[in-house]
Design a protein around this motif. Sequence first.
Motif, PDB file in Angstrom:
ATOM      1  N   LYS A  59       9.996   5.142 -27.559  1.00  0.00           N
ATOM      2  CA  LYS A  59      10.683   4.097 -27.205  1.00  0.00           C
ATOM      3  C   LYS A  59      10.204   3.371 -26.039  1.00  0.00           C
ATOM      4  N   LEU A  60       9.340   3.896 -25.163  1.00  0.00           N
ATOM      5  CA  LEU A  60       8.863   3.022 -23.981  1.00  0.00           C
ATOM      6  C   LEU A  60       7.440   2.819 -24.074  1.00  0.00           C
ATOM      7  N   SER A  61       6.700   1.775 -23.721  1.00  0.00           N
ATOM      8  CA  SER A  61       5.297   1.342 -23.604  1.00  0.00           C
ATOM      9  C   SER A  61       5.029   2.291 -22.187  1.00  0.00           C
ATOM     10  N   PRO A  62       3.600   2.848 -22.416  1.00  0.00           N
ATOM     11  CA  PRO A  62       3.097   3.507 -21.361  1.00  0.00           C
ATOM     12  C   PRO A  62       2.298   2.590 -20.361  1.00  0.00           C
ATOM     13  N   PHE A  63       2.422   1.355 -20.702  1.00  0.00           N
ATOM     14  CA  PHE A  63       1.558   0.103 -19.752  1.00  0.00           C
ATOM     15  C   PHE A  63       2.672  -0.378 -18.564  1.00  0.00           C
ATOM     16  N   LEU A  64       2.332   0.002 -17.568  1.00  0.00           N
ATOM     17  CA  LEU A  64       3.221  -0.665 -16.448  1.00  0.00           C
ATOM     18  C   LEU A  64       2.594  -1.798 -16.073  1.00  0.00           C
ATOM     19  N   ASN A  65       3.047  -2.277 -14.799  1.00  0.00           N
ATOM     20  CA  ASN A  65       2.615  -3.639 -14.348  1.00  0.00           C
ATOM     21  C   ASN A  65       1.421  -4.199 -14.120  1.00  0.00           C
ATOM     22  N   SER A  66       0.662  -3.036 -13.568  1.00  0.00           N
ATOM     23  CA  SER A  66      -0.541  -2.923 -13.155  1.00  0.00           C
ATOM     24  C   SER A  66      -1.641  -1.851 -13.903  1.00  0.00           C
ATOM     25  N   GLY A  67      -3.003  -2.197 -14.070  1.00  0.00           N
ATOM     26  CA  GLY A  67      -3.594  -1.063 -14.512  1.00  0.00           C
ATOM     27  C   GLY A  67      -5.034  -1.367 -14.752  1.00  0.00           C
ATOM     28  N   ILE A  68      -5.900  -0.256 -15.169  1.00  0.00           N
ATOM     29  CA  ILE A  68      -7.083  -0.462 -15.246  1.00  0.00           C
ATOM     30  C   ILE A  68      -7.943   0.206 -16.429  1.00  0.00           C
ATOM     31  N   CYS A  69      -8.772   0.005 -17.105  1.00  0.00           N
ATOM     32  CA  CYS A  69      -9.363   0.777 -18.215  1.00  0.00           C
ATOM     33  C   CYS A  69     -10.777   0.591 -17.956  1.00  0.00           C
ATOM     34  N   ILE A  70     -11.162   2.037 -17.894  1.00  0.00           N
ATOM     35  CA  ILE A  70     -12.851   2.223 -17.576  1.00  0.00           C
ATOM     36  C   ILE A  70     -13.246   3.076 -18.859  1.00  0.00           C
ATOM     37  N   LYS A  71     -13.978   2.737 -19.752  1.00  0.00           N
ATOM     38  CA  LYS A  71     -14.669   3.746 -20.689  1.00  0.00           C
ATOM     39  C   LYS A  71     -13.571   4.302 -21.494  1.00  0.00           C
ATOM     40  N   GLY A  72     -12.459   3.658 -21.757  1.00  0.00           N
ATOM     41  CA  GLY A  72     -11.480   4.006 -22.661  1.00  0.00           C
ATOM     42  C   GLY A  72     -10.429   4.783 -21.951  1.00  0.00           C
ATOM     43  N   ILE A  73     -10.556   5.095 -20.648  1.00  0.00           N
ATOM     44  CA  ILE A  73      -9.499   5.887 -19.865  1.00  0.00           C
ATOM     45  C   ILE A  73      -8.705   5.029 -19.192  1.00  0.00           C
ATOM     46  N   LYS A  88       0.721  -1.396   0.165  1.00  0.00           N
ATOM     47  CA  LYS A  88      -0.099   0.027  -0.062  1.00  0.00           C
ATOM     48  C   LYS A  88       0.912   1.347  -0.064  1.00  0.00           C
ATOM     49  N   VAL A  89       1.420   1.588  -1.100  1.00  0.00           N
ATOM     50  CA  VAL A  89       2.208   2.919  -1.255  1.00  0.00           C
ATOM     51  C   VAL A  89       1.893   3.620  -2.551  1.00  0.00           C
ATOM     52  N   ALA A  90       2.292   4.615  -2.477  1.00  0.00           N
ATOM     53  CA  ALA A  90       1.839   5.627  -3.560  1.00  0.00           C
ATOM     54  C   ALA A  90       2.491   4.864  -5.192  1.00  0.00           C
ATOM     55  N   LEU A  91       1.389   4.859  -6.070  1.00  0.00           N
ATOM     56  CA  LEU A  91       1.786   4.256  -7.188  1.00  0.00           C
ATOM     57  C   LEU A  91       2.184   5.044  -8.336  1.00  0.00           C
ATOM     58  N   ASN A  92       2.228   6.393  -8.142  1.00  0.00           N
ATOM     59  CA  ASN A  92       2.413   7.161  -9.065  1.00  0.00           C
ATOM     60  C   ASN A  92       2.160   6.920 -10.471  1.00  0.00           C
ATOM     61  N   LEU A  93       0.698   6.910 -10.457  1.00  0.00           N
ATOM     62  CA  LEU A  93      -0.144   6.548 -11.526  1.00  0.00           C
ATOM     63  C   LEU A  93      -0.011   7.570 -12.699  1.00  0.00           C
ATOM     64  N   SER A  94      -0.308   7.213 -13.928  1.00  0.00           N
ATOM     65  CA  SER A  94      -0.591   7.982 -14.907  1.00  0.00           C
ATOM     66  C   SER A  94      -1.515   7.503 -15.782  1.00  0.00           C
ATOM     67  N   SER A  95      -2.311   8.298 -16.094  1.00  0.00           N
ATOM     68  CA  SER A  95      -3.576   8.242 -16.955  1.00  0.00           C
ATOM     69  C   SER A  95      -3.628   8.897 -18.352  1.00  0.00           C
TER      70      SER A  95
END
Length: 407
Positions: free
Chosen positions: A237-251, A211-218
Motif C-alpha cells: 500500500k505504501l511507497s518505500p521512497f521517502l522525501n530524501s534518498g540516494i541510489c548508488i549502483k542500484g542500492i 542533523k537528526v537520526a534519519l531512520n534510514l532504510s535500504s
Amino acid sequence: MKLKVCELFAGVGGFRLGLEKAGGYEVVWSNQWEPSTKTQHASQVYAARFGSQNHSNTDIEQVATDEIPNHDLLVGGFPCQDYSVATTLKNSKGLLGKKGVLWWSIHRILSEKKKKPKYLILENVDRLLKSPSSQRGRDFAIMLKSLSDLDYVIEWRVINAAEYGMPQRRRRVFIIGIHKSSALYSKYMNEKPEDILLRKSVLANSFPVQKVALNLSSFLLDDSVLSVSENFNKYKKLSPFLNSGICIKGIVTTGKTTPNYGGSAKMLSEILENGVIPNDYFISDVDLPKWEYLKGGKKEVRKTKEGYKYNYSEGSMVFPDALDKPSRTIITGEGGKSPSRFKHVVQTKKGMRRLTPVELERLNMFPDNHTKLEGISDTKRAFFMGNALVVGVVERIADSLLEEIVV
C-alpha cells in the motif's frame, strides 16, 4: 569555463533563469514542444526571452540524439506519466519505454550519447515517488534503476520552496545525477549514505536539513529494469521512497529529512502589485456567492449522469487567501474570471480580486512580465506559471553544484 547545458521540456525557461542567476552555466541547446496545442505559446515566450538560436520546437521523441550537442549538464522538468517498460518483439532483452512517455526520451539521449553529461538536474511533482497507485513507487524505481545502469549516482529530495523562505508553498521532487566520468562521483562513492543526505551533497548544501537520526532504510533494486517494472513493491500500500534518498549502483537508501532554515520568509502580501489593477480581476457582488460556495465546506447529496445519488463532502478553504503567509501552490487553471475553488483571491482596499500574471510570475520568482507577449492571453500566462518551477530553487541547486565541482 561555463558548464554547457541541455534544457529539455523547457516551458518558458524557469530552469534557464535559475542557472543564469547562478552563473557558470551556458545553455547550448533547448527543447520545448507542447503536443496538445497547435500554437506553441511556451516556445514562443522562450525564444522571445532567450533567442531562437539552438532552441528546438520539435517533439523531442522525433529529435535524433546526434542533433543534440554534447553538454555537461542535462536539466528538465519532465511530465509525470506511467513509465512501465516492455520487451521488444525482436529482442527479448531489449527494453522499450511505453509509447509517448517522455522520460524515455531522456533515457534514450543519455544511453546514446557517447560522451554522457556528467550532471543531471531533473524536476517533477512529488507524487512521482508514489506512482502508480497499483504499484506504489514503481515509476521512480524504474528511473533509479535505468540511471544507475547508465553509471549515475542519483540523489533526490522533495523540496517545498516556502520552507526555505520563498513566496510559494510549492512541493516538487528534485533529482540530481552524477556520472562516473565526473570527479564528483568519487566523493559520493566514498561517503556514507547518511552523511550524503545530511551534509555532503549538492542538495544537502543547497537546502540544509536538521542533523537528526534519519531512520534510514535500504534495499537493492532488481537486476533488470524490466523486472523492476513488473515486480517492484507489488501488492503493497505504501511507497518505500521517502522525501530524501540516494541510489548508488542500484542500492537505494532513503529517509525522511526535515528542513533547517532560519532566514527570512516572503509572504503573499509582498508580491502584490502596487499599481492600478484592471477591473476584470475584481470579484463582483454577483459572483461573490459562487466563490464563497466553492471555497466553503460541503456536505451534500450529488447525482451522477446516470442518476446515481452519492454523499459528497469537502472541507473549507481560507477565503480570501492569507496575506501573512507564503501563497498556496499555483495550478494551471489559475487564470480566467470564472469562480473556482483553487484560484487565489486576495483582499485589497478596493475589494477582493484574483492575482495578476505579474503576481503569479513573482510567486515563481520569475522577472516581471517574463511571459508577456503579443497574442498570449492572461489566462495562458497563468497556465504557464501553473506548470513552472520556482526559479529560486534551481538557482540554489545550481550554486551548490558549482561549489561541489570546484571544491
